[in-house]
Design a protein around this motif. Structure first.
Motif, PDB file in Angstrom:
ATOM      1  N   TYR A 122       0.833  -1.212   0.000  1.00 39.85           N
ATOM      2  CA  TYR A 122       0.000   0.000   0.000  1.00 39.85           C
ATOM      3  C   TYR A 122       0.866   1.260   0.000  1.00 39.85           C
ATOM      4  CZ  TYR A 122      -2.499   3.859   2.230  1.00 39.85           C
ATOM      5  OH  TYR A 122      -2.984   5.103   2.548  1.00 39.85           O
ATOM      6  N   GLU A 123       1.879   1.291   0.849  1.00 36.69           N
ATOM      7  CA  GLU A 123       2.744   2.472   0.900  1.00 36.69           C
ATOM      8  C   GLU A 123       3.441   2.700  -0.442  1.00 36.69           C
ATOM      9  OE1 GLU A 123       3.802   2.449   5.699  1.00 36.69           O
ATOM     10  OE2 GLU A 123       5.226   1.602   4.251  1.00 36.69           O
ATOM     11  N   ALA A 124       3.856   1.615  -1.100  1.00 44.14           N
ATOM     12  CA  ALA A 124       4.481   1.741  -2.408  1.00 44.14           C
ATOM     13  C   ALA A 124       3.496   2.295  -3.433  1.00 44.14           C
ATOM     14  CB  ALA A 124       5.019   0.391  -2.867  1.00 44.14           C
ATOM     15  N   MET A 125       2.243   1.873  -3.335  1.00 45.08           N
ATOM     16  CA  MET A 125       1.206   2.346  -4.251  1.00 45.08           C
ATOM     17  C   MET A 125       0.856   3.811  -3.994  1.00 45.08           C
ATOM     18  SD  MET A 125      -2.704   0.895  -4.758  1.00 45.08           S
ATOM     19  CE  MET A 125      -3.092   0.980  -3.000  1.00 45.08           C
ATOM     20  N   ALA A 126       0.627   4.178  -2.726  1.00 42.24           N
ATOM     21  CA  ALA A 126       0.155   5.518  -2.390  1.00 42.24           C
ATOM     22  C   ALA A 126       1.241   6.577  -2.522  1.00 42.24           C
ATOM     23  CB  ALA A 126      -0.416   5.524  -0.975  1.00 42.24           C
ATOM     24  N   ILE A 127       2.473   6.219  -2.194  1.00 45.52           N
ATOM     25  CA  ILE A 127       3.578   7.195  -2.211  1.00 45.52           C
ATOM     26  C   ILE A 127       4.270   7.239  -3.568  1.00 45.52           C
ATOM     27  CG2 ILE A 127       5.824   7.773  -1.204  1.00 45.52           C
ATOM     28  CD1 ILE A 127       4.814   6.426   1.402  1.00 45.52           C
ATOM     29  N   TYR A 128       4.577   6.060  -4.106  1.00 48.89           N
ATOM     30  CA  TYR A 128       5.412   5.987  -5.302  1.00 48.89           C
ATOM     31  C   TYR A 128       4.641   5.543  -6.541  1.00 48.89           C
ATOM     32  CZ  TYR A 128       9.988   5.592  -7.588  1.00 48.89           C
ATOM     33  OH  TYR A 128      11.084   5.775  -8.406  1.00 48.89           O
ATOM     34  N   THR A 216      -0.484   9.465   2.131  1.00 43.85           N
ATOM     35  CA  THR A 216      -0.303  10.308   0.943  1.00 43.85           C
ATOM     36  C   THR A 216       0.499  11.573   1.244  1.00 43.85           C
ATOM     37  OG1 THR A 216      -2.429  11.439   1.303  1.00 43.85           O
ATOM     38  CG2 THR A 216      -2.429   9.481  -0.110  1.00 43.85           C
ATOM     39  N   SER A 217       0.625  11.924   2.515  1.00 42.65           N
ATOM     40  CA  SER A 217       1.390  13.117   2.900  1.00 42.65           C
ATOM     41  C   SER A 217       2.858  12.816   3.180  1.00 42.65           C
ATOM     42  CB  SER A 217       0.763  13.757   4.142  1.00 42.65           C
ATOM     43  OG  SER A 217       0.765  12.850   5.235  1.00 42.65           O
ATOM     44  N   VAL A 218       3.258  11.531   3.090  1.00 46.61           N
ATOM     45  CA  VAL A 218       4.658  11.147   3.337  1.00 46.61           C
ATOM     46  C   VAL A 218       5.502  11.503   2.118  1.00 46.61           C
ATOM     47  CG1 VAL A 218       6.229   9.213   3.745  1.00 46.61           C
ATOM     48  CG2 VAL A 218       4.002   9.289   4.896  1.00 46.61           C
ATOM     49  N   PRO A 219       6.498  12.369   2.263  1.00 48.32           N
ATOM     50  CA  PRO A 219       7.273  12.799   1.096  1.00 48.32           C
ATOM     51  C   PRO A 219       8.286  11.765   0.604  1.00 48.32           C
ATOM     52  CG  PRO A 219       8.052  13.927   3.060  1.00 48.32           C
ATOM     53  CD  PRO A 219       6.852  13.152   3.475  1.00 48.32           C
ATOM     54  N   VAL A 220       8.922  11.049   1.535  1.00 48.67           N
ATOM     55  CA  VAL A 220       9.977  10.099   1.165  1.00 48.67           C
ATOM     56  C   VAL A 220       9.931   8.906   2.109  1.00 48.67           C
ATOM     57  CG1 VAL A 220      12.452   9.742   0.860  1.00 48.67           C
ATOM     58  CG2 VAL A 220      11.464  11.975   0.356  1.00 48.67           C
ATOM     59  N   LYS A 221      10.133   7.698   1.555  1.00 49.11           N
ATOM     60  CA  LYS A 221      10.134   6.507   2.406  1.00 49.11           C
ATOM     61  C   LYS A 221      10.952   5.407   1.735  1.00 49.11           C
ATOM     62  CE  LYS A 221       7.032   3.621   5.195  1.00 49.11           C
ATOM     63  NZ  LYS A 221       7.484   4.142   6.497  1.00 49.11           N
ATOM     64  N   GLU A 222      11.556   4.571   2.554  1.00 52.14           N
ATOM     65  CA  GLU A 222      12.331   3.447   2.036  1.00 52.14           C
ATOM     66  C   GLU A 222      11.421   2.263   1.742  1.00 52.14           C
ATOM     67  OE1 GLU A 222      15.294   2.594   4.943  1.00 52.14           O
ATOM     68  OE2 GLU A 222      16.623   4.218   4.309  1.00 52.14           O
ATOM     69  N   PHE A 223      11.865   1.420   0.802  1.00 53.03           N
ATOM     70  CA  PHE A 223      11.172   0.169   0.513  1.00 53.03           C
ATOM     71  C   PHE A 223      12.206  -0.947   0.449  1.00 53.03           C
ATOM     72  CE2 PHE A 223       9.181  -3.129  -2.037  1.00 53.03           C
ATOM     73  CZ  PHE A 223       7.890  -3.140  -1.533  1.00 53.03           C
ATOM     74  N   PRO A 224      11.927  -2.086   1.095  1.00 55.78           N
ATOM     75  CA  PRO A 224      12.930  -3.154   1.143  1.00 55.78           C
ATOM     76  C   PRO A 224      13.351  -3.631  -0.250  1.00 55.78           C
ATOM     77  CG  PRO A 224      10.762  -3.940   1.853  1.00 55.78           C
ATOM     78  CD  PRO A 224      10.688  -2.458   1.789  1.00 55.78           C
ATOM     79  N   GLY A 225      14.673  -3.677  -0.448  1.00 54.80           N
ATOM     80  CA  GLY A 225      15.222  -4.173  -1.710  1.00 54.80           C
ATOM     81  C   GLY A 225      15.295  -3.139  -2.808  1.00 54.80           C
ATOM     82  N   MET A 226      14.841  -1.918  -2.516  1.00 56.17           N
ATOM     83  CA  MET A 226      14.864  -0.862  -3.534  1.00 56.17           C
ATOM     84  C   MET A 226      16.073   0.032  -3.321  1.00 56.17           C
ATOM     85  SD  MET A 226      12.016   2.076  -4.326  1.00 56.17           S
ATOM     86  CE  MET A 226      12.332   3.382  -5.516  1.00 56.17           C
ATOM     87  N   PRO A 227      16.914   0.206  -4.330  1.00 53.93           N
ATOM     88  CA  PRO A 227      18.031   1.157  -4.203  1.00 53.93           C
ATOM     89  C   PRO A 227      17.486   2.579  -4.128  1.00 53.93           C
ATOM     90  CG  PRO A 227      17.858   0.335  -6.453  1.00 53.93           C
ATOM     91  CD  PRO A 227      16.882  -0.455  -5.656  1.00 53.93           C
ATOM     92  N   GLY A 228      17.947   3.328  -3.187  1.00 54.29           N
ATOM     93  CA  GLY A 228      17.400   4.670  -3.001  1.00 54.29           C
ATOM     94  C   GLY A 228      16.088   4.629  -2.242  1.00 54.29           C
ATOM     95  N   LYS A 229      15.339   5.716  -2.303  1.00 52.98           N
ATOM     96  CA  LYS A 229      14.087   5.808  -1.552  1.00 52.98           C
ATOM     97  C   LYS A 229      12.922   6.123  -2.481  1.00 52.98           C
ATOM     98  CE  LYS A 229      16.294   7.424   2.721  1.00 52.98           C
ATOM     99  NZ  LYS A 229      16.341   8.488   3.749  1.00 52.98           N
TER     100      LYS A 229
END
Length: 446
Positions: A122-128, A216-229
């Motif tokens: 969900y976080e990957a969908m809503a943020i990125y 949706t208000s989170v500007p930047v977040k990490e995701f496991p296995g993803m280079p960068g944020k």
């Protein structure tokens, strides 16, 4: 011989042709000066659904990744109904994996056979706006994207949306799914929706599941296995490049078919607005990433500069001429009615006094003589109190049937009168009628 009437006829025909090419704009209000450069746009005050500006709001157009708001709605609903949970893990299918590693699309890499929690997806969908993660959520809820698309269209109907069609869960061009698009749809099919429907969906998403704004208000977040944020594609969040005070959602969207789109929301000084722009363009008439935010800013500036939400009638308000309703067979012959809650409206600066109260009683609750039958409970709804705007309103409300109104209810209970009281009233009424008849007869003698 040439008739002398021909010059006059020629002049008349010239005037007809000249006036026929003069077009009257669909809307002539001052708000048109906003000149939002997009194929469609809408600006709505969130708490009341009042439309403050609109352009081609009922035309169905491409919506791209704004489609993910419907996926979010169904996900929140599934969690509420305990069909899935935040910590539930979803195993990544080969199809999801193939989509997720397509570098031409917005994605986080998802390994086939690996498990990720619903919260992570969900976080990957809503943020990125991660497309693979979106399909994984669809599969977790419905078993397949095809079944999930059926749910999307059914839910749109339940929410009262109009002018829409969903063919996939992500908003991607179906052709970008490389032959893996949901069964029953074609490679050229696209998700479409009107700006009004998009704003309605955004409104329901925020009202029914306000926690969506926490993500949706989170500007930047990490995701496991993803280079960068993961960096939020909504660059109007206050800490990002086109930061705007109060912005905390909702969803961008971009495809060749849809152009640059954005459903935004912001809150300042108690006023929350929802905006939608579809196929936004820059000053050169071409679509560009920044244009959706520039056009959104125009509408948000206009709203926050010119409007506020105000209470014009308090709870317990009784309108002049409509303070009571007659009662039949009750201990009292009438019952007081009042507003159940305060009535708030979106007021443009300087227009506080341009509203008049109007009470509408539901006639189905009254008998043929316009009376309410006892017994009556306190707080029974009898109708509505409306705030009727006395000026020109070219836009109305998000729901076309809606108006600025609150319920009108009974202010006290009225018990049914006992048989003796009813009998005495009947006798009194009888002799009253006899007396009136006699008086009229005697008066006729003189």
């Amino acid at each position: 011989m040439i008739s002398k009437k021909i010059p006059f006829l020629a002049l008349f025909m010239s005037l007809v042709i000249f006036t026929s090419i003069i077009t009257v704009p669909e809307r002539t209000s001052a708000e048109d000066a906003l000149n939002v450069n997009a194929d469609a746009a809408i600006l709505v005050e969130a708490s009341t659904g009042k439309i403050l500006y609109a352009k081609n709001e009922d035309t169905a157009l491409g919506i791209a990744s704004m489609s993910k708001m419907m996926t979010e709605y169904l996900m929140f609903e599934a969690i509420k109904n305990k069909q899935i949970s935040w910590e539930q893990e979803q195993t990544i299918s080969d199809y999801v994996h193939q989509v997720s590693v397509d570098t031409n699309l917005s994605n986080v890499p998802l390994e086939a056979g690996k498990k990720y929690s619903i919260r992570q997806l969900y976080e990957a969908m809503a943020i990125y706006s991660a497309n693979g993660a979106t399909i994984a959520i669809a599969e977790a809820i419905a078993g397949s994207e095809k079944k999930f698309v059926d749910m999307m269209n059914k839910k749109a109907e339940e929410l009262g949306l109009e002018n829409y069609k969903f063919v996939n869960s992500t908003g991607l061009n179906n052709k970008d799914l490389k032959g893996k698009h949901p069964e029953g749809t074609g490679p050229e099919d696209e998700n479409i929706m009107s700006a009004r429907a998009m704003a309605k969906l955004a409104s329901r998403l925020m009202n029914d599941y306000p926690e969506v704004l926490e993500t949706t208000s989170v500007p930047v977040k990490e995701f496991p296995g993803m280079p960068g944020k993961m960096k939020n594609w909504n660059w109007m969040l206050p800490s990002l490049i086109y930061g705007y005070e109060g912005v905390d959602g909702l969803k961008t969207g971009t495809t060749d078919f849809a152009g640059y789109c954005f459903t935004g929301t912001a809150k300042r000084d108690g006023l929350r607005v929802i905006t939608v722009v579809m196929n936004a363009k820059g000053k050169n008439g071409q679509g560009e990433y920044k244009s959706r935010f520039d056009e959104t800013k125009k509408m948000m500036d206009y709203a926050f500069t010119n409007f506020s939400v105000k209470e014009i009638y308090p709870e317990g308000y009784q309108a002049k001429g409509n303070k009571t309703v007659p009662v039949v067979n009750g201990k009292e012959k009438s019952v007081a009615i009042q507003s159940k809650s305060p009535l708030q409206v979106v007021v443009k600066n300087g227009e506080d006094k341009m509203y008049k109260p109007q009470v509408k009683i539901d006639k189905k609750k009254l008998d043929k003589e316009g009376k309410l039958a006892a017994p009556i409970k306190k707080g029974d709804k009898l109708g509505v109190l409306e705030a009727v705007y006395q000026g020109e309103d070219p836009y109305g409300y998000l729901s076309k049937s809606k108006s600025a109104s609150v319920d009108m209810v009974t202010a006290e209970k009225v018990e049914k009168a006992n048989w003796f009281v009813l009998m005495m009233r009947g006798i009194g009424s009888f002799f009253g009628d006899v007396w009136d008849s006699a008086a009229k007869t005697v008066k006729g003698w003189f």
